[in-house]
Design a protein around this motif. Structure first.
Motif, mmCIF file in Angstrom:
data_model
loop_
_atom_site.group_PDB
_atom_site.id
_atom_site.type_symbol
_atom_site.label_atom_id
_atom_site.label_comp_id
_atom_site.label_asym_id
_atom_site.label_seq_id
_atom_site.Cartn_x
_atom_site.Cartn_y
_atom_site.Cartn_z
ATOM 1 N N VAL A 1 -3.433 6.443 3.007
ATOM 2 C CA VAL A 1 -3.294 5.683 1.713
ATOM 3 C C VAL A 1 -4.600 6.083 1.086
ATOM 4 O O VAL A 1 -5.767 5.934 1.533
ATOM 5 C CB VAL A 1 -3.446 4.241 2.182
ATOM 6 C CG1 VAL A 1 -3.435 3.358 0.954
ATOM 7 C CG2 VAL A 1 -2.066 3.873 2.948
ATOM 8 N N GLU A 2 -4.621 6.601 -0.022
ATOM 9 C CA GLU A 2 -5.500 6.862 -1.083
ATOM 10 C C GLU A 2 -6.806 5.892 -0.974
ATOM 11 O O GLU A 2 -6.657 4.748 -1.161
ATOM 12 C CB GLU A 2 -5.112 6.966 -2.423
ATOM 13 C CG GLU A 2 -6.160 7.409 -3.661
ATOM 14 C CD GLU A 2 -6.388 9.031 -3.360
ATOM 15 O OE1 GLU A 2 -5.455 9.633 -2.998
ATOM 16 O OE2 GLU A 2 -7.404 9.151 -3.928
ATOM 17 N N ALA B 1 -7.337 2.938 -6.403
ATOM 18 C CA ALA B 1 -5.869 3.612 -6.191
ATOM 19 C C ALA B 1 -5.915 4.830 -6.829
ATOM 20 O O ALA B 1 -6.814 5.464 -7.289
ATOM 21 C CB ALA B 1 -4.844 2.960 -6.894
ATOM 22 N N ARG C 1 6.058 3.196 1.588
ATOM 23 C CA ARG C 1 5.285 1.980 1.123
ATOM 24 C C ARG C 1 4.903 1.111 2.178
ATOM 25 O O ARG C 1 6.077 0.810 3.002
ATOM 26 C CB ARG C 1 6.129 1.391 -0.037
ATOM 27 C CG ARG C 1 5.504 0.037 -0.569
ATOM 28 C CD ARG C 1 6.319 -0.358 -1.839
ATOM 29 N NE ARG C 1 5.559 -0.131 -2.870
ATOM 30 C CZ ARG C 1 5.685 -0.441 -4.252
ATOM 31 N NH1 ARG C 1 6.781 -1.571 -4.219
ATOM 32 N NH2 ARG C 1 5.276 -0.039 -5.252
ATOM 33 N N THR D 1 6.525 10.228 0.731
ATOM 34 C CA THR D 1 5.703 9.067 0.247
ATOM 35 C C THR D 1 6.422 7.907 0.942
ATOM 36 O O THR D 1 7.535 7.967 0.957
ATOM 37 C CB THR D 1 5.731 8.844 -1.319
ATOM 38 O OG1 THR D 1 7.326 9.019 -1.620
ATOM 39 C CG2 THR D 1 4.808 9.974 -1.831
ATOM 40 N N LEU E 1 1.043 -1.070 -0.057
ATOM 41 C CA LEU E 1 -0.046 -0.080 -0.215
ATOM 42 C C LEU E 1 1.078 1.220 0.011
ATOM 43 O O LEU E 1 1.881 1.527 0.820
ATOM 44 C CB LEU E 1 -0.632 0.041 1.333
ATOM 45 C CG LEU E 1 -1.959 -1.323 1.575
ATOM 46 C CD1 LEU E 1 -2.352 -1.198 2.739
ATOM 47 C CD2 LEU E 1 -2.993 -1.078 0.459
ATOM 48 N N ASP E 2 0.750 2.014 -0.912
ATOM 49 C CA ASP E 2 1.450 3.185 -1.146
ATOM 50 C C ASP E 2 0.730 4.431 -0.456
ATOM 51 O O ASP E 2 -0.574 4.647 -0.548
ATOM 52 C CB ASP E 2 1.861 3.538 -2.469
ATOM 53 C CG ASP E 2 2.672 2.501 -3.093
ATOM 54 O OD1 ASP E 2 3.747 2.376 -2.500
ATOM 55 O OD2 ASP E 2 2.711 2.059 -4.287
ATOM 56 N N GLY E 3 1.398 5.189 0.432
ATOM 57 C CA GLY E 3 0.735 6.430 0.910
ATOM 58 C C GLY E 3 1.706 7.411 1.221
ATOM 59 O O GLY E 3 2.658 7.668 0.844
#
Lengths: 360, 287
Positions: free
Chosen positions: A252-253, A320, A272, A270, A240-242
């Protein structure tokens, strides 16, 4: 005390750098697994310790003694090869006794030592057989006995169980570990099999592209991988990228605020995150009882039944950042007889302790 | 059942032509010669032949033939041993230390003797070995006062010619078995503490024994029957069992004696290999 020390090892093969400034200490008596994909440098590192080539830079000590200028046959190592490399023209007795014979030991001593080793690997009575008359597992034991009989300072194993079928491999794992414990010999082994690495090792190093990414106990490396590569090579991982919100959470989007333990970079950076597939609880939507865990909604898009467990592919309700669909992999122990049907709306929840912050 | 029948048919198609040819070209003439060897004269041109054992008896009565047999066996032994001593290291280098284009070029040089006419090759040795030949002149470049070696028409000249002719067999058979030795076996021996010499004697040589033996078979048998090199390079010292047999067919025209001597030689070769077989089988089991 370190049995084997590798410091700043560099090895190039032509233009390809197989080892990039690799340093690692192998503690006395430990069982150490080198894990990585092919081309990661794990075999190169093992063969450098064995002495099959010279390093371009850096040095290696065995028992505190620098061995850089010592050829293989003077390094006092024991090695088990992937295909066992038993001498086809020699009997089991002469294969095991080879290391003592080349050291000029008397026949009586060799016979006694061979007998002792055969008892250790439970092959007594097969002295007069030739390698081709043995099963794969027996050949493996002979190879191990042959490597141990000279009482080497370190035992090097190159994918030692790779040629055996699954059941035999599991048996041999247990036995290998028992023998290693009994003798207490420092053992370094190379494998690309993550389960084998976790089962056998006291410590693991994960290698990729000629570098060591992480060293630690199996549980440490599995539960707290530091890089995305380590997370996905050892076990499976959902990423999950945030963006860092504050000292304890990441946005996280579409999923909102996810609490993260550990030292986060400054707000706005940013990052991960990773969550292992088995850390999720998966329930039909609305069935869950509220708690403080992270919860996200999704739909089951796929299910793979594999007996003891079921692997679900769950598409998240929230897309996403770019608008594309996001799917997570979820393992669930096969407790209920009926797996969740495709299309079922579900809720995934997991404990914040299982959210892993990766180093970019 | 049907599958088994089809298998047999396929086997017949595959083996039939080669073995039919061999039967026709090897066994038939050999059988004829075997028959002749028990006759007083060759039954050609209307001559009357009687059955006899005297040609075989001659071998045992006359020490001359036994001496020649020893000479031929010694020649076979000397040439074979030299081929091993020269050929094995070359094969080892080609199999383990040379690769790519260099290996191809070196192989070409090995095979070259096969492509040159045997008679031309042998006569060219006479120009090299004779007094004041190329060899003597080359030596005099280094040592101006050197005496001529006088090699031509001597036993060493025969050996030199035969080694030249048969060395490729040894290199090729040894190369094949050396190349089949897995590098991990060599590494295993190293890791167990074997020095280069121990590695060579305990692993490399035993594992390449099939190749060495193949070479020995291909060289020893033809050499003890050879007649061209002994005659051309050996002159008067070149009398061997092979040249005597050749004489019976081409000069004396006593085919039955020539045939009897050939079969005695064949018998001796078979006895030698029969004695060596049990020993070799033990050494080779497992390879």
């Amino acid at each position: 005390m370190s049995a084997v020390e590798v410091s700043h090892a560099v090895k190039r093969f032509g233009a390809v750098a197989a080892l990039h400034d690799v340093s690692v200490d192998f503690a006395d008596g430990e069982f150490f697994g080198l894990l990585g994909p092919s081309g990661s440098g794990k075999t190169t590192l093992l063969r450098a310790i064995a002495g099959f080539f010279e390093l371009d830079a850096g040095d290696i000590r065995i028992g505190g003694v620098p061995v850089g200028d010592r050829p293989v046959h003077r390094r006092e190592i024991g090695m088990v090869f992937q295909n066992y490399a038993l001498f086809p023209h020699l009997t089991v007795r002469d294969n095991i006794g080879f290391g003592l014979a080349v050291r000029g030991r008397p026949r009586s001593e060799i016979d006694a030592e061979v007998k002792r080793m055969l008892a250790l690997v439970q092959l007594s009575g097969l002295e007069a057989r030739k390698p081709r008359q043995l099963s794969g597992g027996q050949q493996q034991r002979v190879a191990l006995a042959r490597a141990l009989v000279t009482r080497p300072r370190v035992l090097l194993l190159d994918e030692p169980l790779g040629a055996l079928d699954k059941r035999l491999r599991q048996e041999m794992q247990v036995e290998l570990k028992q023998i290693q414990r009994r003798i207490g010999i420092t053992t370094i082994f190379v494998t690309h099999d993550q389960e084998e690495a976790l089962t056998l090792s006291d410590r693991i190093a994960i290698l990729n592209e000629g570098r060591i990414l992480q060293i630690g106990r199996p549980a440490e490396v599995y539960e707290r991988p530091e890089t995305a590569f380590a997370a996905s090579f050892l076990g499976d991982a959902n990423f999950l990228d945030g963006r860092v919100l504050d000292r304890g959470s990441v946005a996280v989007e579409g999923l909102g605020r996810i609490p993260v333990a550990g030292a986060l970079p400054e707000a706005g950076a940013t990052v991960r995150l990773a969550v292992r597939p088995e850390k999720f609880a998966i329930e039909p939507a609305g069935a869950g009882n509220a708690n403080d865990a992270n919860r996200i909604a999704g739909v089951v898009r796929g299910a793979i039944y594999s007996g003891t467990s079921i692997t679900y592919r769950v598409e998240l309700r929230a897309p996403a950042a770019g608008g594309e669909a996001r799917t997570l992999t979820v393992f669930r122990q096969n407790l209920a007889a009926e797996p969740l049907a495709i299309g079922t709306a579900v809720e995934l929840s997991w404990s914040s302790a299982n959210t892993i912050l990766l180093r970019s | 059942m049907k599958a088994a029948a089809r298998r047999r048919l396929a086997l017949g198609f595959l083996l039939g032509p080669a073995y039919g040819w061999l039967a026709l070209t090897v066994l038939l003439p050999l059988a004829a010669m075997f028959y002749f060897s028990f006759l007083t004269v060759a039954p050609v041109g209307g001559r009357i032949a009687e059955p006899t054992l005297r040609h075989y008896a001659a071998f045992f009565d006359k020490g001359f033939y036994q001496t020649l047999t020893w000479r031929s066996l010694k020649l076979g032994f000397d040439v074979t041993v030299l081929c091993i001593l020269l050929g094995f290291p070359a094969a080892l280098a080609l199999a383990k230390y040379v690769s790519g284009r260099w290996r191809e070029a070196l192989f070409l040089l090995v095979v070259l003797p096969f492509w040159s006419n045997a008679l031309v090759r042998t006569f060219s040795w006479t120009t090299v070995l004779r007094d004041d030949g190329f060899l003597d002149r080359a030596i005099r470049v280094l040592w101006p006062d050197a005496e001529p070696l006088g090699l031509l028409f001597s036993y060493p000249a025969i050996v030199i010619g035969l080694v030249h002719a048969y060395l490729p067999y040894m290199i090729l058979t040894c190369y094949i078995s050396l190349q089949a030795i897995d590098d991990s076996l060599i590494e295993a021996a190293r890791s167990l503490g074997a020095s280069s010499l121990q590695l060579f004697l305990r692993v490399v040589v035993p594992l390449s024994l099939p190749g060495i033996l193949g070479g020995v078979l291909l060289i020893f048998v033809p050499v003890i029957g050879s007649f061209m090199e002994p005659r051309i390079l050996g002159g008067r010292t070149g009398i061997m069992l092979g040249t005597v047999i050749e004489d019976q067919f081409t000069a004396v025209f006593n085919w039955p004696l020539g045939a009897a001597l050939s079969f005695i030689m064949l018998g001796i070769v078979l006895v030698i290999f029969a004695l060596a077989t049990p020993l070799l089988r033990r050494r080779l089991s497992g390879i």
